[in-house]
Write an enzyme that holds these catalytic residues in place. Structure first.
Site, PDB file in Angstrom:
ATOM      1  N   HIS A 189       0.901  -1.562  -0.264  1.00 45.35           N
ATOM      2  CA  HIS A 189       0.193  -0.162  -0.033  1.00 45.35           C
ATOM      3  C   HIS A 189       1.096   1.365  -0.299  1.00 45.35           C
ATOM      4  O   HIS A 189       0.733   1.864  -0.670  1.00 45.35           O
ATOM      5  CB  HIS A 189      -0.716  -0.092   1.289  1.00 45.35           C
ATOM      6  N   ASP A 236      -4.970  -8.041  -3.212  1.00 45.12           N
ATOM      7  CA  ASP A 236      -5.093  -8.023  -1.655  1.00 45.12           C
ATOM      8  C   ASP A 236      -6.156  -8.327  -1.151  1.00 45.12           C
ATOM      9  O   ASP A 236      -5.959 -10.706  -1.030  1.00 45.12           O
ATOM     10  CB  ASP A 236      -5.403  -6.393  -1.539  1.00 45.12           C
TER      11      ASP A 236
HETATM   12  C1  NGQ Z   1      -5.185  -7.735   5.705  1.00 45.32           C
HETATM   13  N1  NGQ Z   1      -6.413  -5.957   5.007  1.00 45.32           N
HETATM   14  O1  NGQ Z   1      -4.677  -8.409   6.723  1.00 45.32           O
HETATM   15  O2  NGQ Z   1      -5.748  -8.372   5.587  1.00 45.32           O
HETATM   16  C2  NGQ Z   1      -5.550  -6.768   6.009  1.00 45.32           C
HETATM   17  C3  NGQ Z   1      -6.663  -6.041   7.034  1.00 45.32           C
HETATM   18  C4  NGQ Z   1      -5.713  -5.394   8.682  1.00 45.32           C
HETATM   19  C5  NGQ Z   1      -6.427  -4.769   4.315  1.00 45.32           C
HETATM   20  N2  NGQ Z   1      -5.002  -4.043   5.101  1.00 45.32           N
HETATM   21  C6  NGQ Z   1      -6.002  -6.026   8.189  1.00 45.32           C
HETATM   22  N3  NGQ Z   1      -5.961  -4.811   3.046  1.00 45.32           N
HETATM   23  O3  NGQ Z   1      -4.347  -4.746   8.192  1.00 45.32           O
HETATM   24  O4  NGQ Z   1      -5.345  -5.033  10.147  1.00 45.32           O
HETATM   25 ZN    ZN Z   2      -3.522  -7.116   3.472  1.00 47.75          ZN
END
Ligand code: NGQ
Ligand code: ZN
Length: 450
Positions: free
Chosen positions: A266, A317
């Site tokens: 990101h 993602d």
């Molecule tokens: C994840 N996803 O690890 O799946 C994360 C969400 C977080 C994104 N950041 C969980 N898009 O970041 O705490």
């Molecule tokens: Zn992620």
């Protein structure tokens, strides 16, 4: 030996016509330009190298579209995360394998030949460790072997809910390890890695690991890919400033030894100074423009970053939608909408937007996943054949093909995909789609009824 003859192919030297690519085993053994096809050759019109998908949470494919529904309060990234945590609560190892296989088939069918699986679902539904620390990792590896996609496995270390070692939340119990257990997990993953699999390491984010833990994690697999989520949401930037006095990317660049082995996922919220410093670090920015739009993350400063020589790659993602062309389109369009101008990720020297961002994502993706690739001798035979009869591609040549694939095609333009010397996709369909679909369907029928 197999030989593939292409009317046009994108080689490291650029577009070439009448190209014969010889494949021995899993590798490209010869590339001959300007040569007629031989009777035994398999023929196709347009060939480009396969792409790396640098960031996937495969299991999330099973909930794609189920969080586009307003909840009791204002929805944002954090409320989406609650929905996602409730979804993963129900998944057993078989479910994860079935969903991952379906996601990997969709990746292959759209032109990805390797995935970086940012894998953090380690424990059982009660949060207890499985007897085999790699029980769940074995399932995403199994899905990659069953479908044939290349695997860069990025086992995730996750121990806290916020900066400063805040205790984890109930919804995070399936992710948790301490450093000793994590070292055992890495060892167990090493034992089951496929032949051309790569094993990296992934501290989840500055929220989920402490400074001390990060220092040890960086030492666990020096020289292998290291991926971390960073600065996706403003709340994380604010928490970082409050806790460390620095913004997340600023802090990483100053303290963590960020170099060409790193991929910052990101990196959405950057100051100009951070943008330039990240570009200069040699690290890759792992952009996920479709998910970032879906989750309301923000817009990565791609114009300035590319001008500063920064390296990019793309990832699917959350797997809300799987298609590299759409990722690249969303990346350029986000810049057009914020700058109110056109053709922003091209340059004077590289005027085709499609070609520029395809090349950048191809090179940056390979770097981020720890491989070298391209249509050249000695490389893994990973090749995507575009459909010259697709209306969006008809009458186009050279870089116009990439511009039209990325910006002008509604449906997928991929006709065939070769990965490690095997033809996995023909006429747009993976050879095992039917079986994988049946298993996926049975899993979805069960978990959606729970
Ligand atoms: C994840 N996803 O690890 O799946 C994360 C969400 C977080 C994104 N950041 C969980 N898009 O970041 O705490
Ligand atoms: Zn992620």
């Amino acid at each position: 030996m197999t030989a593939l003859w292409l009317k046009a192919a994108l080689l490291p030297s650029g577009w070439q016509n009448d190209v014969r690519i010889e494949i021995s085993g899993t590798l490209i053994s010869a590339v001959i330009v300007g040569t007629p096809a031989r009777p035994e050759d398999e023929r196709a019109d347009i060939g480009v190298p396969g792409l790396c998908n640098v960031h996937s949470h495969a299991f999330q494919r099973g909930m794609a579209g189920l969080a586009e529904h307003r909840g009791p309060s204002d929805d944002d990234f954090w409320s989406w995360r609650e929905v996602m945590y409730r979804f993963l609560d129900r998944l057993d190892p078989d479910d994860v394998e079935a969903i991952a296989a379906m996601a990997y088939i969709e990746m292959l069918e759209t032109g990805y030949t390797r995935v970086g699986e940012f894998h953090y679902l380690h424990n059982d539904p009660d949060g207890k460790r499985y007897q085999d620390p790699a029980e769940m990792a074995a399932r995403v590896i199994g899905a990659s072997e069953a479908t044939g996609i290349g695997m860069t496995l990025l086992p995730v270390f996750y121990a806290h809910s916020d900066f400063g070692g805040a205790p984890p939340k109930h919804g995070q119990r399936r992710f948790l390890n301490d450093l000793d257990a994590f070292a055992r997990l890495l060892g167990a993953c090493e034992d089951i890695l496929p032949t051309d699999g790569i094993l990296g390491v992934a501290p989840h984010s500055l929220r989920a690991v402490t400074v001390e833990e990060l220092r040890e994690l960086v030492d666990m697999r020096r020289g292998a890919p290291l991926h971390i989520h960073a600065a996706e949401q403003l709340k994380e930037v604010e928490a970082s400033l409050a806790f460390t006095g620095a913004r997340p990317v600023e802090w990483l660049l100053a303290n963590a030894g960020v170099d060409q082995h790193w991929c910052l996922i990101h990196a959405t919220h950057l100051t100009e100074a951070e943008t330039d410093a990240l570009a200069a670090s040699g690290a890759v920015a792992g952009l996920c423009p479709v998910t970032e739009a879906n989750l309301g993350d923000g817009i990565f400063p791609a114009v300035r970053y590319l001008a500063a020589g920064g390296k990019i790659s793309t990832g699917t993602d959350s797997n809300i939608l799987i298609d590299p062309a759409q990722e690249l389109r969303a990346l350029e369009y986000s810049q057009r909408l914020s700058h109110r101008a056109r053709n922003l990720l091209a340059s004077e020297a590289r005027p085709s937007v499609g070609r520029r961002i395809f090349d950048e994502a191809h090179a940056g993706g390979a770097q981020a996943l720890g491989v070298t690739q391209g249509l050249a001798v000695g490389m893994s035979a990973d090749l995507v054949v575009l459909d010259a009869k697709h209306p969006a591609l008809y009458g186009r040549s050279g870089d116009q093909l990439l511009d039209s694939w990325i910006f002008a095609a509604r449906a997928n333009c991929v006709d065939a995909v070769w990965r490690a010397g095997r033809k996995l996709v023909s006429n747009g369909q993976h050879k095992d789609r039917e079986n994988v679909w049946r298993r996926y369907k049975a899993v979805l029928d069960r978990i959606l009824a729970l």
